[in-house]
Design a protein around this motif. Structure first.
Motif, PDB file in Angstrom:
ATOM      1  N   MET A   1      -8.952 -15.956 -83.113  1.00 30.81           N
ATOM      2  CA  MET A   1     -10.075 -16.806 -82.823  1.00 30.81           C
ATOM      3  C   MET A   1     -10.842 -17.148 -84.100  1.00 30.81           C
ATOM      4  SD  MET A   1     -12.289 -17.147 -79.780  1.00 30.81           S
ATOM      5  CE  MET A   1     -13.805 -17.969 -79.654  1.00 30.81           C
ATOM      6  N   GLU A   2     -11.004 -16.155 -84.980  1.00 25.50           N
ATOM      7  CA  GLU A   2     -11.710 -16.415 -86.224  1.00 25.50           C
ATOM      8  C   GLU A   2     -10.980 -17.453 -87.058  1.00 25.50           C
ATOM      9  OE1 GLU A   2     -12.874 -13.010 -88.491  1.00 25.50           O
ATOM     10  OE2 GLU A   2     -13.523 -11.934 -86.709  1.00 25.50           O
ATOM     11  N   GLN A   3      -9.625 -17.415 -87.022  1.00 22.75           N
ATOM     12  CA  GLN A   3      -8.858 -18.390 -87.781  1.00 22.75           C
ATOM     13  C   GLN A   3      -9.084 -19.786 -87.212  1.00 22.75           C
ATOM     14  OE1 GLN A   3      -4.818 -17.007 -87.738  1.00 22.75           O
ATOM     15  NE2 GLN A   3      -4.998 -16.193 -89.813  1.00 22.75           N
ATOM     16  N   THR A   4      -9.197 -19.904 -85.916  1.00 24.29           N
ATOM     17  CA  THR A   4      -9.445 -21.199 -85.286  1.00 24.29           C
ATOM     18  C   THR A   4     -10.808 -21.727 -85.709  1.00 24.29           C
ATOM     19  OG1 THR A   4      -8.121 -20.530 -83.386  1.00 24.29           O
ATOM     20  CG2 THR A   4      -9.555 -22.416 -83.084  1.00 24.29           C
ATOM     21  N   GLN A   5     -11.818 -20.857 -85.704  1.00 22.47           N
ATOM     22  CA  GLN A   5     -13.147 -21.271 -86.136  1.00 22.47           C
ATOM     23  C   GLN A   5     -13.145 -21.634 -87.619  1.00 22.47           C
ATOM     24  OE1 GLN A   5     -15.638 -17.988 -85.014  1.00 22.47           O
ATOM     25  NE2 GLN A   5     -16.292 -19.006 -83.117  1.00 22.47           N
ATOM     26  N   ALA A   6     -12.460 -20.821 -88.418  1.00 22.68           N
ATOM     27  CA  ALA A   6     -12.382 -21.106 -89.859  1.00 22.68           C
ATOM     28  C   ALA A   6     -11.667 -22.429 -90.089  1.00 22.68           C
ATOM     29  CB  ALA A   6     -11.670 -19.973 -90.586  1.00 22.68           C
ATOM     30  N   GLY A   7     -10.608 -22.680 -89.338  1.00 21.47           N
ATOM     31  CA  GLY A   7      -9.882 -23.951 -89.465  1.00 21.47           C
ATOM     32  C   GLY A   7     -10.762 -25.125 -89.068  1.00 21.47           C
ATOM     33  N   GLY A   8     -11.557 -24.932 -88.014  1.00 21.37           N
ATOM     34  CA  GLY A   8     -12.480 -25.982 -87.586  1.00 21.37           C
ATOM     35  C   GLY A   8     -13.538 -26.271 -88.630  1.00 21.37           C
ATOM     36  N   HIS A   9     -14.051 -25.207 -89.231  1.00 19.52           N
ATOM     37  CA  HIS A   9     -15.051 -25.377 -90.292  1.00 19.52           C
ATOM     38  C   HIS A   9     -14.435 -26.095 -91.489  1.00 19.52           C
ATOM     39  CE1 HIS A   9     -18.197 -23.177 -88.346  1.00 19.52           C
ATOM     40  NE2 HIS A   9     -17.506 -22.028 -88.296  1.00 19.52           N
ATOM     41  N   MET A  10     -13.225 -25.730 -91.832  1.00 17.35           N
ATOM     42  CA  MET A  10     -12.554 -26.363 -92.982  1.00 17.35           C
ATOM     43  C   MET A  10     -12.331 -27.845 -92.719  1.00 17.35           C
ATOM     44  SD  MET A  10     -12.344 -24.275 -95.420  1.00 17.35           S
ATOM     45  CE  MET A  10     -11.220 -25.115 -96.485  1.00 17.35           C
ATOM     46  N   ARG A  11     -11.940 -28.177 -91.477  1.00 19.79           N
ATOM     47  CA  ARG A  11     -11.737 -29.593 -91.155  1.00 19.79           C
ATOM     48  C   ARG A  11     -13.061 -30.358 -91.259  1.00 19.79           C
ATOM     49  NH1 ARG A  11      -8.056 -27.384 -87.616  1.00 19.79           N
ATOM     50  NH2 ARG A  11      -9.506 -27.306 -85.875  1.00 19.79           N
ATOM     51  N   ARG A  12     -14.129 -29.747 -90.792  1.00 19.21           N
ATOM     52  CA  ARG A  12     -15.441 -30.410 -90.885  1.00 19.21           C
ATOM     53  C   ARG A  12     -15.865 -30.564 -92.343  1.00 19.21           C
ATOM     54  NH1 ARG A  12     -18.225 -27.400 -85.944  1.00 19.21           N
ATOM     55  NH2 ARG A  12     -17.794 -25.676 -87.335  1.00 19.21           N
ATOM     56  N   VAL A  13     -15.617 -29.544 -93.131  1.00 18.72           N
ATOM     57  CA  VAL A  13     -15.947 -29.623 -94.562  1.00 18.72           C
ATOM     58  C   VAL A  13     -15.112 -30.712 -95.217  1.00 18.72           C
ATOM     59  CG1 VAL A  13     -15.788 -28.405 -96.774  1.00 18.72           C
ATOM     60  CG2 VAL A  13     -16.761 -27.241 -94.775  1.00 18.72           C
ATOM     61  N   ASP A  14     -13.821 -30.743 -94.903  1.00 10.94           N
ATOM     62  CA  ASP A  14     -12.947 -31.780 -95.462  1.00 10.94           C
ATOM     63  C   ASP A  14     -13.407 -33.171 -95.042  1.00 10.94           C
ATOM     64  OD1 ASP A  14     -11.380 -29.957 -96.792  1.00 10.94           O
ATOM     65  OD2 ASP A  14      -9.778 -29.926 -95.277  1.00 10.94           O
ATOM     66  N   THR A  15     -13.785 -33.304 -93.780  1.00 12.29           N
ATOM     67  CA  THR A  15     -14.257 -34.596 -93.281  1.00 12.29           C
ATOM     68  C   THR A  15     -15.553 -34.993 -93.992  1.00 12.29           C
ATOM     69  OG1 THR A  15     -13.264 -34.182 -91.112  1.00 12.29           O
ATOM     70  CG2 THR A  15     -14.989 -35.848 -91.201  1.00 12.29           C
ATOM     71  N   ALA A  16     -16.466 -34.046 -94.114  1.00 15.94           N
ATOM     72  CA  ALA A  16     -17.735 -34.331 -94.796  1.00 15.94           C
ATOM     73  C   ALA A  16     -17.500 -34.699 -96.251  1.00 15.94           C
ATOM     74  CB  ALA A  16     -18.664 -33.127 -94.691  1.00 15.94           C
ATOM     75  N   LEU A  17     -16.610 -33.988 -96.912  1.00 11.27           N
ATOM     76  CA  LEU A  17     -16.307 -34.303 -98.316  1.00 11.27           C
ATOM     77  C   LEU A  17     -15.651 -35.671 -98.432  1.00 11.27           C
ATOM     78  CD1 LEU A  17     -15.041 -30.872 -99.692  1.00 11.27           C
ATOM     79  CD2 LEU A  17     -17.170 -32.050-100.272  1.00 11.27           C
ATOM     80  N   SER A  18     -14.793 -35.986 -97.509  1.00 12.01           N
ATOM     81  CA  SER A  18     -14.129 -37.287 -97.511  1.00 12.01           C
ATOM     82  C   SER A  18     -15.156 -38.414 -97.325  1.00 12.01           C
ATOM     83  CB  SER A  18     -13.081 -37.331 -96.404  1.00 12.01           C
ATOM     84  OG  SER A  18     -12.441 -38.574 -96.394  1.00 12.01           O
ATOM     85  N   ARG A  19     -16.094 -38.212 -96.393  1.00 13.75           N
ATOM     86  CA  ARG A  19     -17.143 -39.218 -96.192  1.00 13.75           C
ATOM     87  C   ARG A  19     -18.015 -39.351 -97.430  1.00 13.75           C
ATOM     88  NH1 ARG A  19     -20.267 -37.441 -91.290  1.00 13.75           N
ATOM     89  NH2 ARG A  19     -18.690 -35.897 -90.889  1.00 13.75           N
ATOM     90  N   LEU A  20     -18.359 -38.230 -98.028  1.00  6.92           N
ATOM     91  CA  LEU A  20     -19.170 -38.250 -99.239  1.00  6.92           C
ATOM     92  C   LEU A  20     -18.442 -38.987-100.364  1.00  6.92           C
ATOM     93  CD1 LEU A  20     -21.719 -37.396-100.741  1.00  6.92           C
ATOM     94  CD2 LEU A  20     -20.600 -35.206-101.228  1.00  6.92           C
ATOM     95  N   GLU A  21     -17.170 -38.722-100.501  1.00  7.03           N
ATOM     96  CA  GLU A  21     -16.370 -39.403-101.520  1.00  7.03           C
ATOM     97  C   GLU A  21     -16.351 -40.908-101.269  1.00  7.03           C
ATOM     98  OE1 GLU A  21     -12.083 -38.734-101.442  1.00  7.03           O
ATOM     99  OE2 GLU A  21     -12.185 -38.381-103.609  1.00  7.03           O
ATOM    100  N   SER A  22     -16.213 -41.311-100.010  1.00 12.21           N
ATOM    101  CA  SER A  22     -16.223 -42.734 -99.676  1.00 12.21           C
ATOM    102  C   SER A  22     -17.566 -43.373-100.010  1.00 12.21           C
ATOM    103  CB  SER A  22     -15.921 -42.940 -98.187  1.00 12.21           C
ATOM    104  OG  SER A  22     -14.623 -42.516 -97.885  1.00 12.21           O
ATOM    105  N   ILE A  23     -18.640 -42.667 -99.695  1.00  8.19           N
ATOM    106  CA  ILE A  23     -19.984 -43.179 -99.993  1.00  8.19           C
ATOM    107  C   ILE A  23     -20.162 -43.344-101.496  1.00  8.19           C
ATOM    108  CG2 ILE A  23     -22.439 -42.567 -99.965  1.00  8.19           C
ATOM    109  CD1 ILE A  23     -21.880 -41.226 -97.200  1.00  8.19           C
ATOM    110  N   ILE A  24     -19.723 -42.355-102.257  1.00  4.74           N
ATOM    111  CA  ILE A  24     -19.856 -42.407-103.714  1.00  4.74           C
ATOM    112  C   ILE A  24     -19.015 -43.546-104.288  1.00  4.74           C
ATOM    113  CG2 ILE A  24     -19.305 -41.171-105.855  1.00  4.74           C
ATOM    114  CD1 ILE A  24     -20.152 -38.594-104.359  1.00  4.74           C
ATOM    115  N   GLU A  25     -17.796 -43.701-103.808  1.00  2.00           N
ATOM    116  CA  GLU A  25     -16.932 -44.786-104.301  1.00  2.00           C
ATOM    117  C   GLU A  25     -17.538 -46.148-103.992  1.00  2.00           C
ATOM    118  OE1 GLU A  25     -13.158 -43.968-102.497  1.00  2.00           O
ATOM    119  OE2 GLU A  25     -12.605 -42.498-104.030  1.00  2.00           O
ATOM    120  N   GLU A  26     -18.108 -46.306-102.797  1.00  4.03           N
ATOM    121  CA  GLU A  26     -18.750 -47.571-102.434  1.00  4.03           C
ATOM    122  C   GLU A  26     -19.959 -47.828-103.329  1.00  4.03           C
ATOM    123  OE1 GLU A  26     -19.658 -51.140-100.403  1.00  4.03           O
ATOM    124  OE2 GLU A  26     -17.842 -49.975-100.700  1.00  4.03           O
ATOM    125  N   ARG A  27     -20.740 -46.805-103.567  1.00  2.00           N
ATOM    126  CA  ARG A  27     -21.914 -46.951-104.430  1.00  2.00           C
ATOM    127  C   ARG A  27     -21.497 -47.319-105.853  1.00  2.00           C
ATOM    128  NH1 ARG A  27     -27.078 -48.311-103.846  1.00  2.00           N
ATOM    129  NH2 ARG A  27     -28.187 -47.718-105.715  1.00  2.00           N
TER     130      ARG A  27
END
Length: 79
Positions: A1-27
């Protein structure tokens, strides 16, 4: 279960970083375009400045010749 939560957190972090990267590239794209626009505007202003300097020099020369002519007329009138 902890691995599932950790995987979910990693996906959210990856998604957030990807969005941040897109925002920075657009700027960066926007700022680059703005910089190019400002550079073109500066070039036009510099060209206009040079043209105005030429006109001012020409006007100054004409004014000096006109003043010399007026002085010669005044000198001839006083004689």
């Amino acid at each position: 279960m902890e691995q599932t939560q950790a995987g979910g957190h990693m996906r959210r972090v990856d998604t957030a970083l990807s969005r941040l990267e897109s925002i920075i590239e657009e700027r960066l794209r926007i700022e680059r375009a703005r910089g190019e626009e400002l550079a073109a505007r500066l070039a036009r202003l510099e060209q206009q400045h040079e043209e105005l300097k030429k006109v001012a020099t020409d006007v100054e020369g004409r004014l000096e010749r006109a003043m010399e002519y007026i002085r010669s007329l005044l000198a001839a009138d006083q004689q």
